[in-house]
Design an enzyme around this catalytic site. Structure first.
Site, PDB file in Angstrom:
ATOM      1  N   LYS A  37       2.838   0.380  -6.958  1.00  0.00           N
ATOM      2  CA  LYS A  37       2.459  -0.314  -5.484  1.00  0.00           C
ATOM      3  C   LYS A  37       2.567   0.596  -4.369  1.00  0.00           C
ATOM      4  O   LYS A  37       1.910   0.722  -3.193  1.00  0.00           O
ATOM      5  CB  LYS A  37       3.302  -1.522  -5.103  1.00  0.00           C
ATOM      6  CG  LYS A  37       3.036  -2.573  -6.273  1.00  0.00           C
ATOM      7  CD  LYS A  37       4.069  -3.781  -6.111  1.00  0.00           C
ATOM      8  CE  LYS A  37       3.921  -4.827  -7.243  1.00  0.00           C
ATOM      9  NZ  LYS A  37       4.992  -5.795  -7.324  1.00  0.00           N
TER      10      LYS A  37
ATOM     11  N   GLY B  90       3.806  -0.386 -13.534  1.00  0.00           N
ATOM     12  CA  GLY B  90       4.428  -1.564 -13.083  1.00  0.00           C
ATOM     13  C   GLY B  90       4.364  -1.536 -11.550  1.00  0.00           C
ATOM     14  O   GLY B  90       3.491  -0.801 -10.774  1.00  0.00           O
ATOM     15  N   SER B  91       5.461  -2.039 -10.874  1.00  0.00           N
ATOM     16  CA  SER B  91       5.490  -2.191  -9.418  1.00  0.00           C
ATOM     17  C   SER B  91       5.640  -0.777  -8.614  1.00  0.00           C
ATOM     18  O   SER B  91       5.372  -0.609  -7.627  1.00  0.00           O
ATOM     19  CB  SER B  91       6.839  -2.855  -9.237  1.00  0.00           C
ATOM     20  OG  SER B  91       6.687  -4.222  -9.647  1.00  0.00           O
ATOM     21  N   THR B  92       6.140   0.085  -9.646  1.00  0.00           N
ATOM     22  CA  THR B  92       6.169   1.754  -8.906  1.00  0.00           C
ATOM     23  C   THR B  92       4.784   1.821  -8.327  1.00  0.00           C
ATOM     24  O   THR B  92       4.788   2.756  -7.501  1.00  0.00           O
ATOM     25  CB  THR B  92       6.645   2.710  -9.830  1.00  0.00           C
ATOM     26  OG1 THR B  92       5.894   2.797 -10.996  1.00  0.00           O
ATOM     27  CG2 THR B  92       8.253   2.379 -10.133  1.00  0.00           C
TER      28      THR B  92
END
Lengths: 460, 487
Positions: free
Chosen positions: B223, B219-221
């Site tokens: 990014k 997920g966003s980690t």
């Protein structure tokens, strides 16, 4: 023999080699005693309590046997008695070593020691009573009847573990008559073939480069073939039938010098084996087991696989006496049929090869006796006994190591089993008797004045 | 008659020769194979014939040995705080072999390792029982406790590293199991316990080491990795400058828009802001601009697409090689096929915290012989340099902003600089299952960063809206960092 004769008749001075035998016997007793001590040290860290008794007992048996040989068969082969003693002694050590595993049931070494004593007693009796092996020739047809009875007897007794090779006598135990039949039938073959060999050898037709025997001469071999098949079918004993058939083929070949008998024998035995193994499930299981030794059966590791693991884990030099895990083979046979697995695991490849070489040596001494024998009966008897011994060793050791399908026979001398050890001591005794006759110097010429270096010529 | 006799003599000789060849084949050629066959009970008998060496954390042994009378196996392994340490020690079972450190160092722990040859020989000569060596781990007992208790009843995993060396400090996975329960008490209970732990009978799969052997969509980690790729490839150089990021952002080759989580200020947002509020659009667009190959190259520098040996094997994390453009955009924000182990994400945080230098993760400090001689000492090694030191510092600023005023405020520690990134990864078709809550972070002191940590919480009884990396995972990461910092 007086030393003064050596310059005239060379064959007379053949040494008796009894002292060689005695020296070898010392080793044959000491090695098992050290092995016995080794097991005790490895298992409990102390010398086993029975060490002295065992050493004295084995020494006594060997000593008596040696003295009897010295007295009654002074020119006998010097190697056979030490080898038999060593194998028997090591067998006792291995059985005692396996007795120390509680999972393998009651102790069997004491009874085996008793059977060994009886075996040596029979050995002594044979040497004392049988002054000349040619006496046996008189009992050719009686031997045949006795052998057939012995072979057929187990059919009437319940089988043990799928093989009907036992005769159970209540209160005494069970006997394997096949072991005795092996010797007695050899006596019959030797006597029969000595009489018939010329007819079998000479009256033949040539066909495709082979001398084929006449129909009427084929009779006995076909009877034997049928008999061995019957043993196989009714007693489900692959080993014994192979042994008898092979024995007969070898003796026929030696008696007639005709290669065609071997071809015949091989064709017949192959046909019989294939025929029986197709419908006899017991034999079929053995063959399946042989082809896939490590396959799991019902999710469990088979005895065959455990045996292979024991050999593999032994490696080159083995785990050392008393330090292996051949008890994992389980069941009832680690001390008898599978005893070689313990040898292989604890003494390693080196020890196992040593044991096999001992057997090889014993067999070749037997064959040598046949070569040296002067009478055809003696030759046939000696080659028959050594051939039977060789086949038995091959069938058992080959079966346990997975070279051929496993059969229910025991390693001579080494394995637990009373009939086997007694019969094999008798077998060695007969071989010793034949070799004594063979190597015995010709009777010394009557003291002749011709031999004197200086003489007065009398002309009477 | 002598000619056939001689031939029979040869035949008998051949029989014996055949036997000799056969035993040579069985015992010499196939000997090792048979000796080590998995059904050969001697293998396990030897394994447990002597007390097993210990696996040690700090100065405390995690494992031990007790005698088991009346069995083929003389000893069995014991485990202290089994469930907490199971992902590290693994199990050493009389019936079911070994795993993890117990498995990798089995020979050393049993004393059968070649390097212990002299010890063995001396023990044999002096009549002592064979002894096993000790495996000294790099783990930190307090951090492990914080991680394990932090996860509590939730399903998830924690991996913590020392960014300066790569030493693994914590490795927790829940739900866990006690290796003692299958070490060998009685065959019956062991078998029952073993079967109850198997995935087929237990949907929680307690024997799965989620920190090393389970890949989750990050997920966003992820990014952070995308930002690193943007900086490294020169797409952007200033983290505070505007990016070229439209809103709404239409996925390439598609009529669908890529949505943000809520109404976020993501139009042309700077990298710092985009990471702070976790803009999907900004990082999706970076993925599109760089293309899948540059994205994958950067991910691989962080360790993706390769198994990692710590020396216990960690599964390879994934950044797909062959995919179309919209899939690459989704991959760049940690969705689609992108998947990472908690260890992998801890490595991402550690590389950035260590000024761009990624150290090879390891969990064994040294191997110690029974006589206390050190047989093998692990020296920290550089794994790669995924970002330059300058770019790493930019990334640190961005991650510290996330904790200071973004989605990761739950991880703040008084007096310590903390950088982090939250993540909430979709799970199941159309996000039908509970999402995964992620948090990766590091703490920084005057002498560099002593800890980087990744936390994933797989599911939760909380309602779906509440699941976010900041809410569920960040507090656990904070506790672990505090434990390492001695706070």
């Amino acid at each position: 023999m007086s030393a003064s004769n050596t310059s005239t008749i060379s064959s007379v001075g053949a040494p008796s080699r009894r002292n060689t035998e005695l020296a070898l016997l010392v080793f044959a007793v000491l090695i098992p005693v050290f092995a016995y001590a080794n097991v005790g040290l490895a298992k409990d860290g102390s010398l086993p309590a029975g060490l002295l008794a065992y050493g004295l007992g084995l020494g006594l048996l060997a000593g008596i046997a040696h003295l009897i040989v010295r007295k009654f068969a002074p020119y006998a082969d010097p190697l056979m008695l030490p080898i038999a003693t060593l194998l028997n002694g090591m067998g006792l050590v291995f059985i005692w070593r396996l007795d120390l595993e509680p999972s393998l049931g009651k102790a069997m070494a004491p009874t085996q020691l008793m059977w060994s004593t009886l075996g040596v007693a029979l050995f002594v009796a044979v040497l004392v009573v049988l002054k000349d092996h040619r006496i046996l020739q008189r009992y050719t047809y009686i031997s045949m009847v006795v052998a057939l009875v012995l072979l057929i007897m187990p059919v009437f007794f319940p089988g043990i573990n799928g093989a009907k090779i036992w005769v159970t006598i209540p209160g005494v135990g069970s006997l394997q008559p096949g072991e005795f039949a092996k010797i007695i039938i050899t006596v019959f073959f030797a006597g029969y073939l000595m009489v018939k060999r010329d007819a079998l050898a000479l009256a033949s037709r040539r066909f495709m480069g082979l001398y084929l025997p006449r129909g009427r001469d084929l009779g006995p071999i076909l009877v034997l073939w049928v008999l061995s098949l019957l043993i196989l079918v009714f007693e489900t004993d692959l080993g014994t039938s192979l042994l008898f058939f092979g024995l007969f083929v070898i003796m026929l070949y030696v008696a007639t010098e005709r290669t065609s008998w071997i071809v015949f024998g091989l064709v017949l035995s192959a046909a019989g084996a294939v025929f029986v193994s197709t419908f006899e499930h017991h034999v079929k299981d053995r063959v399946d087991n042989w082809l896939n030794p490590l396959a799991l059966v019902n999710g469990g590791v088979t005895e065959t696989a455990q045996t292979m693991y024991a050999f593999g884990s032994g490696g080159m030099f083995g785990s050392g006496l008393g330090q292996g895990y051949s008890r994992l083979i389980g069941g009832i046979a680690p001390k008898s049929d599978y005893i070689l697995a313990t040898v292989g695991e604890e003494l390693g490849l080196a020890g196992l090869m040593g044991v096999l070489l001992l057997y090889g040596l014993l067999i070749e001494r037997g064959v040598r006796t046949a070569l040296a024998a002067r009478d055809p009966f003696g030759k046939l008897l000696a080659i028959g006994l050594s051939g039977a011994f060789a086949l038995q060793v091959f069938v058992v050791a080959g079966g346990v190591t997975g070279l051929i399908p496993l059969t229910g026979m025991t390693m001579p001398f080494l394995a637990q089993g009373g009939s086997s050890v007694i019969a094999n001591w008798a077998l060695v005794a007969i071989l010793l008797r034949i070799s004594d006759t063979a190597r015995r110097p010709a009777p010394s010429p009557a003291p002749s004045t011709d031999a004197e270096p200086t003489q007065v010529v009398r002309t009477q | 008659m002598n000619k056939p006799l001689r031939r029979v003599a040869v035949f008998c000789g051949l029989l014996v020769l055949a036997l000799l060849i056969r035993v040579n084949y069985v015992q010499f050629v196939t000997g090792d194979e048979l000796a080590n066959d998995k059904h050969n009970r001697r293998v396990s008998i030897n394994q447990f014939a002597q007390p097993r060496g210990d696996i040690v954390v700090g100065d405390k042994s995690l494992t031990g040995s007790v005698e088991t009378p009346g069995s083929d196996f003389k000893y069995k392994a014991t485990f202290k705080d089994g469930p907490m340490w199971a992902p590290v020690t693994g199990y050493a079972s009389q019936a079911y072999q070994t795993s993890f450190l117990e498995g990798v160092y089995d020979k050393f722990l049993t004393g059968n390792d070649d390097r212990l040859f002299f010890n063995r020989t001396i023990d044999m000569l002096t009549g002592k029982e064979k002894q096993g060596g000790k495996v000294i781990t790099t783990l930190n007992a307090k951090a492990q406790l914080a991680a394990f208790t932090g996860l509590g009843n939730k399903k998830g995993a924690v991996a913590a590293l020392d960014p300066r060396t790569g030493a693994i400090l914590a490795l927790a996975s829940t739900p866990s199991y006690d290796p003692s329960s299958i070490a060998g008490t009685s065959k019956k209970t062991d078998e029952k316990n073993w079967l109850a732990l198997q995935k087929a009978n237990n949907p929680d799969d307690p024997m799965l080491n989620r920190a090393l052997r389970q890949v989750y969509p990050p997920g966003s980690t992820f990014k952070v990795v995308t930002a690193a790729a943007a900086l490294e490839n020169g797409l952007y150089t200033d983290v505070d400058a505007e990016t070229r990021s439209p809103l709404p952002y239409k996925l390439p080759q598609s009529s669908r828009n890529l949505e943000n989580e809520g109404d976020l200020p993501c139009k042309n947002a700077s990298l710092r802001v985009a990471l702070k509020v976790s803009c999907n659009t900004v990082f999706g667009r970076i993925g599109q601009d760089l293309g899948k190959d540059k994205m994958r190259e950067e991910a691989e520098k962080f360790g993706f697409n390769k198994e990692i040996l710590t020396p216990v094997r960690a599964d390879a994390s994934v950044y797909s090689k062959n995919m179309d453009e919209p899939s690459n955009v989704l991959s760049a924000i940690g969705q689609y096929n992108t998947a990472a182990t908690p260890l992998q994400m801890a490595m991402v945080a550690a590389a950035i915290a260590n000024d761009g230098k990624l150290m090879q993760p390891y969990m064994v400090d040294k191997l110690q012989a029974p006589n206390l001689n050190v047989i093998e000492q692990t020296k920290p090694e550089t794994y790669s340099q995924p970002v330059s030191a300058a770019n790493a510092q930019k990334l640190q600023q961005m991650m510290e902003t996330v904790v200071k005023e973004g989605t990761g405020t739950n991880a703040q520690i008084d007096g310590v600089t903390v950088g982090g990134k939250t993540g909430t990864a979709q799970n199941g078709v159309g996000n039908s299952k509970n999402p995964y809550a992620w948090f990766i972070s590091y703490a920084k002191t005057a002498d560099g960063s002593p800890v980087a940590v990744a936390v994933v919480v797989e599911d939760s009884d909380a309602s779906r809206g509440d699941i976010s990396g900041g809410g569920l995972a960040a507090p656990i990461a904070k506790k672990v960092m505090e434990a390492v910092l001695n706070k």
